[in-house]
Scaffold this active site. Structure first.
Site, PDB file in Angstrom:
ATOM      1  N   ARG A  46      54.205  23.717  77.474  1.00  0.00           N
ATOM      2  CA  ARG A  46      54.435  23.627  76.040  1.00  0.00           C
ATOM      3  C   ARG A  46      55.545  24.607  75.674  1.00  0.00           C
ATOM      4  O   ARG A  46      55.982  25.401  76.497  1.00  0.00           O
ATOM      5  CB  ARG A  46      53.135  23.931  75.267  1.00  0.00           C
ATOM      6  CG  ARG A  46      52.295  24.972  75.922  1.00  0.00           C
ATOM      7  CD  ARG A  46      51.720  26.004  75.032  1.00  0.00           C
ATOM      8  NE  ARG A  46      52.618  26.556  74.070  1.00  0.00           N
ATOM      9  CZ  ARG A  46      53.415  27.596  74.309  1.00  0.00           C
ATOM     10  NH1 ARG A  46      53.469  28.154  75.502  1.00  0.00           N
ATOM     11  NH2 ARG A  46      54.192  28.059  73.356  1.00  0.00           N
ATOM     12  N   GLY A  47      55.970  24.524  74.427  1.00  0.00           N
ATOM     13  CA  GLY A  47      57.145  25.263  73.994  1.00  0.00           C
ATOM     14  C   GLY A  47      58.353  24.353  74.100  1.00  0.00           C
ATOM     15  O   GLY A  47      58.603  23.772  75.162  1.00  0.00           O
ATOM     16  N   ARG A  86      55.961  13.914  73.436  1.00  0.00           N
ATOM     17  CA  ARG A  86      55.778  14.765  72.247  1.00  0.00           C
ATOM     18  C   ARG A  86      56.866  14.399  71.237  1.00  0.00           C
ATOM     19  O   ARG A  86      58.042  14.499  71.556  1.00  0.00           O
ATOM     20  CB  ARG A  86      55.910  16.265  72.584  1.00  0.00           C
ATOM     21  CG  ARG A  86      54.876  16.844  73.522  1.00  0.00           C
ATOM     22  CD  ARG A  86      53.478  16.954  72.951  1.00  0.00           C
ATOM     23  NE  ARG A  86      53.350  17.793  71.782  1.00  0.00           N
ATOM     24  CZ  ARG A  86      53.157  19.116  71.799  1.00  0.00           C
ATOM     25  NH1 ARG A  86      53.109  19.756  72.951  1.00  0.00           N
ATOM     26  NH2 ARG A  86      52.998  19.787  70.679  1.00  0.00           N
ATOM     27  N   GLN A 190      47.378  29.676  71.257  1.00  0.00           N
ATOM     28  CA  GLN A 190      48.501  30.136  72.066  1.00  0.00           C
ATOM     29  C   GLN A 190      48.814  31.609  71.841  1.00  0.00           C
ATOM     30  O   GLN A 190      49.307  32.289  72.731  1.00  0.00           O
ATOM     31  CB  GLN A 190      49.759  29.314  71.757  1.00  0.00           C
ATOM     32  CG  GLN A 190      49.676  27.863  72.185  1.00  0.00           C
ATOM     33  CD  GLN A 190      49.319  26.954  71.033  1.00  0.00           C
ATOM     34  OE1 GLN A 190      48.504  27.324  70.176  1.00  0.00           O
ATOM     35  NE2 GLN A 190      49.902  25.775  70.978  1.00  0.00           N
ATOM     36  N   ASP A 231      60.538  24.147  66.721  1.00  0.00           N
ATOM     37  CA  ASP A 231      60.615  22.939  67.525  1.00  0.00           C
ATOM     38  C   ASP A 231      61.694  21.996  67.023  1.00  0.00           C
ATOM     39  O   ASP A 231      62.169  21.148  67.768  1.00  0.00           O
ATOM     40  CB  ASP A 231      59.265  22.233  67.539  1.00  0.00           C
ATOM     41  CG  ASP A 231      58.277  22.935  68.450  1.00  0.00           C
ATOM     42  OD1 ASP A 231      58.062  22.440  69.564  1.00  0.00           O
ATOM     43  OD2 ASP A 231      57.749  23.988  68.061  1.00  0.00           O
ATOM     44  N   ASN A 241      57.670  24.143  63.003  1.00  0.00           N
ATOM     45  CA  ASN A 241      57.106  25.038  64.016  1.00  0.00           C
ATOM     46  C   ASN A 241      55.594  24.862  64.019  1.00  0.00           C
ATOM     47  O   ASN A 241      55.030  24.133  63.200  1.00  0.00           O
ATOM     48  CB  ASN A 241      57.499  26.491  63.724  1.00  0.00           C
ATOM     49  CG  ASN A 241      57.201  27.407  64.898  1.00  0.00           C
ATOM     50  OD1 ASN A 241      57.577  27.120  66.036  1.00  0.00           O
ATOM     51  ND2 ASN A 241      56.514  28.512  64.652  1.00  0.00           N
TER      52      ASN A 241
END
EC number: 5.3.1.23
Length: 353
Positions: A46-47, A86, A190, A231, A241
């Site tokens: 992720r990220g 995603r 997270q 993001d 985000n």
């Protein structure tokens, strides 16, 4: 050895399964584009930057499986699968577009090698970009301050040093800040599972707080700045985000605290005029009804689980990228910034526009 979220092994991609951290460090092995897409979709990786890098390697795996039959056309199903993993992180589509451009000009063994080189370049560029971004962000942070951050934007979310967390790591090393406050960042935690763990690995003083503590801490003067990742950033500076970011920005504005967004240039999507155009991913209700498989709510209670929210540009003090700082982002300032760096080599990003 430096902390990393992904490793390329010529014939496979290895991903540190971030769903299990910090209790367990386990590497997932991806042999196909489908494997990579599943890991992205299920948040093993992720990220936004790490997702983009992983997707690039996923294209390489698809090409290797096709061998001599690898062409732009035969790679299309794999590209579509990766693109669907995603919807919000623009880095995913940016990386896939780079791979598509390579695929349009070659085929077979030559294409496989060219795609491999491009994926490696994307990975290496991200590592170097992290450090340049941190250098621009460091002087913005109040000296001696405690800085609040949300979600995870460190080595686990990128190809190396980190974006917002990279700024904080560099700031601590330089002696500029006295510590970090990490919000837990529900529902995937997270902040508590990843950010606190990363900072502790680096010896950076970090205090973990519940997400609903932010306003209380700001009211008491315990937060001197907020820095988060992104993001997707639109043409007017609106920023998507991790869910909860918008609320932090509102609180920061009320308390007169600077609010910074740190993200690579690839996160800016000038094709979208503002945040209303951003597709917000809605994730499975079980993520809210459970924590790591343990029920914490009635099994049938209706749930809304947006993964992101949009922070209006008017609430953002500045956006930090590897090319410099966009102060008071709006449509005009964003356009001027992009025009200033158009055509510049990324390694020439030593002067703040």
């Amino acid at each position: 050895m430096a902390l990393t979220a992904l490793r390329w092994r010529e014939d496979r991609l290895e991903l540190l399964d971030q769903r299990l951290l910090p209790a367990q460090s386990r590497w997932l092995t991806c042999h196909s584009a489908d494997d990579v897409a599943g890991a992205i979709r299920d948040m093993a990786v992720r990220g936004a930057p790490a997702i983009g890098i992983s997707a690039a390697y996923g294209v390489v795996l698809a090409a290797r499986a096709l061998g001599a039959a690898a062409t732009a056309a035969t790679l299309t199903p794999a590209l579509d699968t990766l693109a669907a993993s995603r919807p919000t992180a623009v880095n995913l589509f940016w990386a896939l577009a780079r791979m598509q451009r390579i695929a349009a000009t070659q085929q077979g063994a030559t294409l496989i090698q060219a795609l491999t080189n491009e994926a490696l370049a994307i990975h290496d560029e991200d590592r170097r970009m992290n450090h340049r971004l941190a250098a621009f962000g460091l002087p913005l942070l109040p000296e001696g301050g405690r800085i609040y951050t949300h979600c995870n934007t460190g080595a686990l979310a990128t190809g190396g040093h980190g974006t917002a967390l990279g700024v904080l790591r560099s700031a601590w090393t330089a002696g500029r800040i006295r510590g970090v406050i990490a919000g837990e960042t529900r529902p995937w935690m997270q902040g508590s599972r990843l950010t606190s763990w990363e900072l502790m690995q680096e010896g950076v003083p970090v205090t973990l707080v519940t997400d609903n503590s932010a306003g209380h801490l700001m009211q008491r003067g315990e937060v001197q700045a907020v820095i988060v990742g992104a993001d997707r950033i639109t043409a007017n500076g609106d920023t998507a985000n991790k869910i909860g970011t918008y609320g932090l920005a509102v609180l920061a504005r009320h308390h007169g605290i600077p609010f910074y967004v740190a993200a690579p240039l690839s996160t800016i999507d000038p094709a979208l005029p503002d945040g209303s155009s951003i597709v917000i991913e809605e994730r499975d209700a079980s993520e809210v009804r459970q924590i790591q498989g343990t029920p914490i709510a009635p099994a049938e209670v209706p749930v809304q689980n947006p993964a992101f929210d949009v922070t209006p540009a008017a609430l953002i003090t500045a956006i930090i990228t590897e090319h410099g700082v966009i102060h008071a982002p709006d449509t005009a300032n964003m356009a001027a910034y992009l025009a200033n760096i158009e055509g510049r080599d990324v390694d020439d990003a030593g002067v703040n526009p």
